[in-house]
Design a protein around this motif. Structure first.
Motif, mmCIF file in Angstrom:
data_model
loop_
_atom_site.group_PDB
_atom_site.id
_atom_site.type_symbol
_atom_site.label_atom_id
_atom_site.label_comp_id
_atom_site.label_asym_id
_atom_site.label_seq_id
_atom_site.Cartn_x
_atom_site.Cartn_y
_atom_site.Cartn_z
ATOM 1 N N MET A 1 0.819 -1.119 0.078
ATOM 2 C CA MET A 1 0.047 -0.029 -0.029
ATOM 3 C C MET A 1 1.010 1.303 0.016
ATOM 4 S SD MET A 1 -2.686 1.617 2.752
ATOM 5 C CE MET A 1 -4.128 0.360 2.428
ATOM 6 N N ASP A 2 0.397 2.351 -0.894
ATOM 7 C CA ASP A 2 1.478 3.585 -1.101
ATOM 8 C C ASP A 2 0.809 4.430 0.116
ATOM 9 O OD1 ASP A 2 2.670 2.476 -3.187
ATOM 10 O OD2 ASP A 2 0.993 3.324 -4.589
ATOM 11 N N PRO A 3 1.426 5.441 0.408
ATOM 12 C CA PRO A 3 0.919 6.508 1.313
ATOM 13 C C PRO A 3 -0.355 7.093 0.912
ATOM 14 C CG PRO A 3 3.395 6.728 0.787
ATOM 15 C CD PRO A 3 2.811 5.632 -0.081
ATOM 16 N N THR A 4 -0.548 7.121 -0.238
ATOM 17 C CA THR A 4 -1.779 7.554 -0.997
ATOM 18 C C THR A 4 -2.900 6.551 -0.902
ATOM 19 O OG1 THR A 4 -1.224 6.890 -3.340
ATOM 20 C CG2 THR A 4 -0.500 9.229 -2.414
ATOM 21 N N ASP A 5 -2.775 5.431 -0.229
ATOM 22 C CA ASP A 5 -3.780 4.607 -0.043
ATOM 23 C C ASP A 5 -4.123 3.786 -1.226
ATOM 24 O OD1 ASP A 5 -4.016 4.907 2.593
ATOM 25 O OD2 ASP A 5 -5.538 6.474 2.487
ATOM 26 N N THR A 6 -3.216 3.854 -2.234
ATOM 27 C CA THR A 6 -3.488 3.110 -3.565
ATOM 28 C C THR A 6 -2.368 1.704 -3.299
ATOM 29 O OG1 THR A 6 -1.789 4.347 -4.720
ATOM 30 C CG2 THR A 6 -4.244 4.828 -4.785
ATOM 31 N N TRP A 7 -2.584 1.047 -4.551
ATOM 32 C CA TRP A 7 -1.529 -0.123 -4.119
ATOM 33 C C TRP A 7 -0.608 -0.280 -5.328
ATOM 34 C CZ3 TRP A 7 -2.015 -3.681 -0.062
ATOM 35 C CH2 TRP A 7 -2.942 -3.386 0.945
ATOM 36 N N THR A 8 0.567 -1.077 -5.061
ATOM 37 C CA THR A 8 1.657 -0.985 -6.082
ATOM 38 C C THR A 8 2.146 -2.440 -6.052
ATOM 39 O OG1 THR A 8 2.366 1.196 -5.792
ATOM 40 C CG2 THR A 8 4.029 -0.414 -6.649
ATOM 41 N N VAL A 9 2.407 -3.100 -7.197
ATOM 42 C CA VAL A 9 2.847 -4.291 -7.383
ATOM 43 C C VAL A 9 4.251 -4.224 -7.124
ATOM 44 C CG1 VAL A 9 3.042 -6.469 -8.804
ATOM 45 C CG2 VAL A 9 0.890 -5.286 -8.911
ATOM 46 N N TRP A 10 5.139 -4.584 -6.194
ATOM 47 C CA TRP A 10 6.298 -4.674 -5.888
ATOM 48 C C TRP A 10 7.291 -5.692 -6.580
ATOM 49 C CZ3 TRP A 10 8.318 -0.385 -4.746
ATOM 50 C CH2 TRP A 10 9.847 -0.048 -4.279
ATOM 51 N N GLN B 1 -6.638 -2.227 -4.506
ATOM 52 C CA GLN B 1 -6.162 -3.378 -4.030
ATOM 53 C C GLN B 1 -6.635 -4.603 -4.755
ATOM 54 O OE1 GLN B 1 -7.573 -4.584 -0.005
ATOM 55 N NE2 GLN B 1 -5.637 -5.778 0.315
ATOM 56 N N VAL B 2 -7.788 -4.799 -5.347
ATOM 57 C CA VAL B 2 -8.226 -5.799 -6.083
ATOM 58 C C VAL B 2 -7.179 -5.850 -7.695
ATOM 59 C CG1 VAL B 2 -10.017 -6.603 -7.613
ATOM 60 C CG2 VAL B 2 -10.283 -5.952 -5.325
ATOM 61 N N PHE C 1 4.829 -3.522 -16.378
ATOM 62 C CA PHE C 1 4.122 -4.483 -17.365
ATOM 63 C C PHE C 1 4.121 -3.729 -18.587
ATOM 64 C CE2 PHE C 1 0.555 -6.204 -19.655
ATOM 65 C CZ PHE C 1 0.783 -7.528 -19.520
ATOM 66 N N GLY C 2 4.975 -4.226 -19.591
ATOM 67 C CA GLY C 2 5.477 -3.406 -20.717
ATOM 68 C C GLY C 2 6.002 -2.233 -20.281
ATOM 69 N N ASP C 3 5.539 -1.025 -20.768
ATOM 70 C CA ASP C 3 6.058 0.253 -20.363
ATOM 71 C C ASP C 3 5.039 1.001 -19.291
ATOM 72 O OD1 ASP C 3 3.643 0.840 -21.918
ATOM 73 O OD2 ASP C 3 4.934 2.538 -23.082
ATOM 74 N N HIS C 4 4.482 0.320 -18.549
ATOM 75 C CA HIS C 4 3.368 0.643 -17.362
ATOM 76 C C HIS C 4 3.933 0.304 -16.009
ATOM 77 C CE1 HIS C 4 0.471 1.983 -20.521
ATOM 78 N NE2 HIS C 4 0.619 0.704 -21.142
ATOM 79 N N VAL C 5 4.155 1.388 -15.082
ATOM 80 C CA VAL C 5 4.363 1.040 -13.824
ATOM 81 C C VAL C 5 2.994 0.592 -13.155
ATOM 82 C CG1 VAL C 5 5.147 1.947 -11.445
ATOM 83 C CG2 VAL C 5 6.020 2.688 -13.845
ATOM 84 N N LEU C 6 3.212 -0.387 -12.278
ATOM 85 C CA LEU C 6 2.067 -1.000 -11.714
ATOM 86 C C LEU C 6 1.643 -0.327 -10.503
ATOM 87 C CD1 LEU C 6 2.276 -4.865 -12.834
ATOM 88 C CD2 LEU C 6 0.786 -3.199 -13.677
ATOM 89 N N ALA C 7 1.393 0.845 -10.588
ATOM 90 C CA ALA C 7 1.331 1.495 -9.172
ATOM 91 C C ALA C 7 -0.111 2.337 -9.433
ATOM 92 C CB ALA C 7 2.286 2.519 -9.073
ATOM 93 N N ALA C 8 -0.583 2.848 -8.213
ATOM 94 C CA ALA C 8 -1.765 3.758 -8.149
ATOM 95 C C ALA C 8 -2.873 2.908 -8.442
ATOM 96 C CB ALA C 8 -1.766 4.949 -9.006
ATOM 97 N N LEU C 9 -2.916 1.506 -7.902
ATOM 98 C CA LEU C 9 -3.956 0.724 -8.547
ATOM 99 C C LEU C 9 -5.010 0.661 -7.104
ATOM 100 C CD1 LEU C 9 -1.718 -2.111 -9.962
ATOM 101 C CD2 LEU C 9 -3.222 -0.314 -11.227
#
Length: 72
Positions: A11-20, A40-41, A30-38
């Motif tokens: 969980m990020d400080p902004t209450d979103t989720w990141t794949v680490w 939880q699901v 994933f490709g050129d996309h950072v898996l962040a600001a997602l």
């Protein structure tokens, strides 16, 4: 999560989720996309897909190595 997994979710400080990425110690790509600001699901689904692909890649490499050893 198993010991063979490469990815986890945080969980990020902004209450979103990141794949680490546990190997590179950075957000997963994933490709050129950072898996962040997602949500939880979303993060958990992406983590599962990424870990499945990682395990398959590892198994494929091991099978290839075993075939080369058997042929020698």
């Amino acid at each position: 999560m198993s010991t063979q997994d490469r990815y986890d979710v945080i969980m990020d400080p902004t209450d979103t989720w990141t794949v680490w990425d546990l190997i590179n110690d950075e957000p997963a790509m994933f490709g050129d996309h950072v898996l962040a600001a997602l949500t939880q699901v979303e993060a958990m689904a992406a983590r599962d897909v990424m870990n499945d692909a990682w395990r398959r890649l590892q198994e494929s490499a091991l099978n290839k190595q075993n075939k080369q050893t058997d042929a020698a």
